[in-house]
Design a protein around this motif. Structure first.
Motif, mmCIF file in Angstrom:
data_model
loop_
_atom_site.group_PDB
_atom_site.id
_atom_site.type_symbol
_atom_site.label_atom_id
_atom_site.label_comp_id
_atom_site.label_asym_id
_atom_site.label_seq_id
_atom_site.Cartn_x
_atom_site.Cartn_y
_atom_site.Cartn_z
ATOM 1 N N ARG A 108 0.812 -1.213 0.000
ATOM 2 C CA ARG A 108 0.000 0.000 0.000
ATOM 3 C C ARG A 108 0.849 1.268 0.000
ATOM 4 O O ARG A 108 0.421 2.315 -0.457
ATOM 5 C CB ARG A 108 -0.899 0.034 1.237
ATOM 6 N N GLY A 112 2.646 6.303 -1.863
ATOM 7 C CA GLY A 112 1.435 5.586 -1.463
ATOM 8 C C GLY A 112 1.099 5.949 -0.031
ATOM 9 O O GLY A 112 1.420 7.046 0.426
ATOM 10 N N ASN A 146 -5.992 4.453 -4.885
ATOM 11 C CA ASN A 146 -5.163 5.622 -5.124
ATOM 12 C C ASN A 146 -5.108 5.918 -6.616
ATOM 13 O O ASN A 146 -4.593 5.115 -7.382
ATOM 14 C CB ASN A 146 -3.760 5.356 -4.546
ATOM 15 N N THR A 174 -3.929 9.107 -7.619
ATOM 16 C CA THR A 174 -3.363 10.439 -7.425
ATOM 17 C C THR A 174 -2.049 10.558 -8.191
ATOM 18 O O THR A 174 -0.966 10.417 -7.622
ATOM 19 C CB THR A 174 -3.158 10.678 -5.912
ATOM 20 N N GLN A 200 1.908 6.469 -10.400
ATOM 21 C CA GLN A 200 2.224 5.687 -9.203
ATOM 22 C C GLN A 200 3.675 5.195 -9.256
ATOM 23 O O GLN A 200 3.965 4.091 -9.699
ATOM 24 C CB GLN A 200 1.250 4.522 -9.067
ATOM 25 N N ASN A 260 -12.841 5.585 0.782
ATOM 26 C CA ASN A 260 -12.968 6.497 -0.350
ATOM 27 C C ASN A 260 -14.314 7.226 -0.275
ATOM 28 O O ASN A 260 -15.365 6.613 -0.339
ATOM 29 C CB ASN A 260 -12.862 5.678 -1.642
ATOM 30 N N MET A 288 -5.218 10.854 0.430
ATOM 31 C CA MET A 288 -4.688 11.269 -0.868
ATOM 32 C C MET A 288 -5.762 12.066 -1.621
ATOM 33 O O MET A 288 -6.948 11.969 -1.328
ATOM 34 C CB MET A 288 -4.313 10.058 -1.713
ATOM 35 N N GLY A 326 -9.062 8.961 -4.845
ATOM 36 C CA GLY A 326 -9.184 7.526 -4.599
ATOM 37 C C GLY A 326 -9.432 6.745 -5.876
ATOM 38 O O GLY A 326 -8.933 5.641 -6.036
#
Lengths: 462, 462
Positions: free
Chosen positions: A168, A183, A189, A191, A194, B380, B416, B419
């Motif tokens: 994670r 992370g 995620n 965002t 990665q 989320n 973050m 999600g």
């Protein structure tokens, strides 16, 4: 940039960072640091550096980046492809002292650990809290850092996926010593790019991982195993897709043939529960209740018998399961007491039997004893090539000839060079041969971006 | 490099590539192509290009790379962050014609599809063969290509993970028109740096995805849902970790409050099965048998009641479940008929209640009506900010103030920026504000490596 040799002032600096006792030089360096568990790759580090914290890793990399000194990260040294061998000399960065389980967060179902924690240590710690770390590579003394660096797979991948699916977040030190947290404690995620995903499986060539956050699952309350006897391997392998078609999802589906049982019995000094059949599937199931488990086992047994299995032996006590899985776990060790090398190919699941037969054929053609077994549920085979007392040069040339043929066949079947052991130093030529030129260029671009001086684990992967 | 406007000779070239009828210009371009489903980002493309095959995408990119023309890929246009809006003009690359399910490989449990296939089309095709594509984003008309580009999550992520966890391979066209096949039909892969993993979630800024291979699972034979009434949200949220602790693994755990039910009832013109409680959890379970399902549901019901739930209503028929989940699926549409904007934050699961309360507080502080609901099982939240007839400028300035506060809080809680909806154009400022400078630099380096001319989806993500 050319890499530099270590001089006395470097050693002084490294000792300032981590303390006298954590910097080994010259004759004080145990031979263990010059090799991993298998690859015919050996090289002595100039210095072994054993950091106690992220800050020490950062200071080391700052120094080595400035001086152009190679740094090779190492977990427990249980790799099989020479990934942790310091082939360019320089610093061997032994992460073994950073072995703290920093946190087990039951509410968010996460564990945050240092990279030197072994798989066994993590499993025991979380299982005592009713939790479960799903990835299950065979080598339990391997470190979590090492598992992340090769994206290790393991037996439970059939149901639970590989290491990547369970990471994670991580803290990493970049090649110039800057520390990044990637992370986090989140389950989803989207965002930005990665970066963590490209670092997983990069075998210590892009950054040094100093902390890892993994997700945990509820520990399945019930486990049982099934050892299924088949009259030949094709019958065994062709049964595998039928489990899924029948809605049956084992944790693990392993295949092997009688030959390897003998080796394992000799190695462990214990008889295997059965050796009457030429080929076997070994399945393990988990369930939220005994009833669920039994209904899955019954259904799986029926599928096997309908597909021609001779018999299916149920192991539902801890002892009987232990007898089966400790034998399976010992296969590699059992044949490895003789010198060996290995291809860790992965092919589409339906192509396993063809790949195994081809490996037999190659063994005959190049006159090399091979033992093949592996993960039938996910198409990952370990084709082991034994030295059997051959003169070194002769053995290597036969191994090379066999590898060439096997990786060609794997590509032809839609497979890849490595399922779970990585590329390391030993399989670089095959990565290059079986990967598109442009893909390699992009990989090189990423290496250059993360490590422009090329100090991190040089001559690995690429 | 500065981007160029399209001239008549470009249009002629594009028409040569894809045919007259697949290149729209000027007044022939429907307004739909200028926006997505939500973000207050609109921009008209100069040309819409609708390729029928990978070769046409490659030819387009070769041409645009040479000329410095922006190319914005678009799936179904159901994004929420402006990711598919051509903010720099140029070519809108509509992948909608490439919507063939190329292969459903039952033996290897894989599907190979073109990117324009919708989630609904893929689900129906595989379910009719007894299989199951696990990712479950709410918007079923979204395309698989779009899902890959944002690493879409969805409700079943609690048990099955997000899109990334189910992609096995892809074909992509690089910015200069070269075609690459990444990953493959294999279940495990440790073969060099995984470029595919950095392309997943990169929102069309690194490459154009033209084919996707996803893994499939056996379709669970039994499904049932539980609607649980709580007297307040904290009670509902604090129940969530107890499921896992009790070994209960639902597919989905959604939370919402009474307010959003009203909106949904009005939108659908149908009564929701219950509206007596201030807060709800909605759970869905799957199982390999009716018995397994019932024992899970019983255990989950007990956990809820022990944690103060008022009641737990079982929905075990297809009709009753449909009534619940169609209402849940309509929440966004129901409140979106009014203009709105959204924060798609993800926080550690245990921090959800705190985040929801903070969103309420922010709503009061900046005087903006907010509706918050989302995925309790994975932390989320969708925090929706409604315009309610406010003058545009006033609404936007309140939204901006609220977003600033919410993303700050999310970072404070270890969360973050996104999600599952991505960054697109709308959330770039927040990505930058809440991401380490060095991490952004590395992302920029990756963008530069894949797309040195900056033609692919410019001004998105970074």
């Amino acid at each position: 940039m050319s890499l530099q040799a270590i001089d006395n002032s470097d050693v002084r600096k490294l000792r300032q960072i981590a303390g006298e006792e954590n910097v080994l030089v010259g004759g004080d360096i145990p031979d263990d640091y010059s090799h991993d568990e298998m690859a015919p790759v050996t090289a002595q580090p100039e210095v072994v550096f054993r950091p106690g914290c992220t800050g020490e890793v950062a200071s080391l990399l700052q120094h080595c980046r400035g001086r152009g000194i190679a740094v090779t990260p190492r977990g427990s040294g249980t790799g099989l492809m020479g990934g942790a061998v310091p082939v360019c000399g320089g610093v061997l960065l032994d992460m073994g002292r950073m072995k703290e389980i920093l946190e087990i967060d039951c509410e968010n179902m996460l564990a945050r650990v240092q990279p030197g924690v072994t798989l066994l240590e993590l499993s025991e710690a979380v299982e005592s809290r009713g939790l479960f770390y799903a990835p299950d590579p065979g080598e339990k003394s391997g470190s979590i850092g090492g598992n992340v660096s090769t994206n290790a797979g393991g037996m439970r991948a059939v149901k639970y996926g590989v290491t990547r699916d369970h990471v994670r977040g991580m803290q990493v030190v970049l090649a110039d010593g800057e520390v990044l947290d990637l992370g986090g404690r989140v389950a989803k995620n989207s965002t930005g790019y990665q970066l963590m995903q490209i670092i997983i499986g990069s075998e210590g060539t892009l950054a040094v991982v100093t902390e890892i956050t993994v997700r945990l699952l509820p520990r399945p309350p019930a486990l049982a195993s099934l050892l299924v006897q088949f009259s030949d391997l094709d019958q065994a392998i062709s049964t595998v897709p039928r489990f899924a078609a029948a809605g049956i999802t084992p944790q693990a589906i392993e295949f092997f043939r009688r030959g390897v049982i003998t080796a394992s019995e000799q190695y462990l000094g214990k008889a295997f529960p059965d050796r009457s059949a030429p080929a076997y599937l070994l399945l393990r199931f988990d369930g939220s209740s005994r009833e669920e488990l039994e209904s899955q086992m019954d259904a799986a047994g029926r599928v096997c018998l309908e597909n021609g299995a001779e018999d299916a032996l149920i192991a539902d006590t801890a002892e009987r399961q232990e007898a089966l899985w400790s034998a399976r776990g010992a296969f590699l060790e059992a044949i490895k007491h003789d010198e060996m090398d290995e291809a860790d190919v992965v092919v589409p699941r339906a192509a396993i039997a063809e790949m195994v037969h081809y490996a037999d054929e190659v063994g005959e053609r190049v006159d090399l004893r091979m033992e093949t077994f592996g993960h039938a549920g996910d198409g990952n085979l370990h084709i082991n090539m034994l030295r059997d007392g051959l003169p070194w040069e002769q053995w290597r040339s036969r191994v090379d000839a066999a590898m060439d043929l096997l990786y060609e066949k794997s590509e032809e079947l839609g497979g890849m060079v490595s399922g779970e052991h990585g590329i390391g130093h030993a399989k670089r030529a095959y990565l290059h041969r079986h990967t598109d030129r442009r893909e390699i260029e992009l990989m090189r671009g990423i290496k250059e971006l993360f490590d422009p001086s090329g100090i991190l684990n040089p001559q690995k992967v690429l």
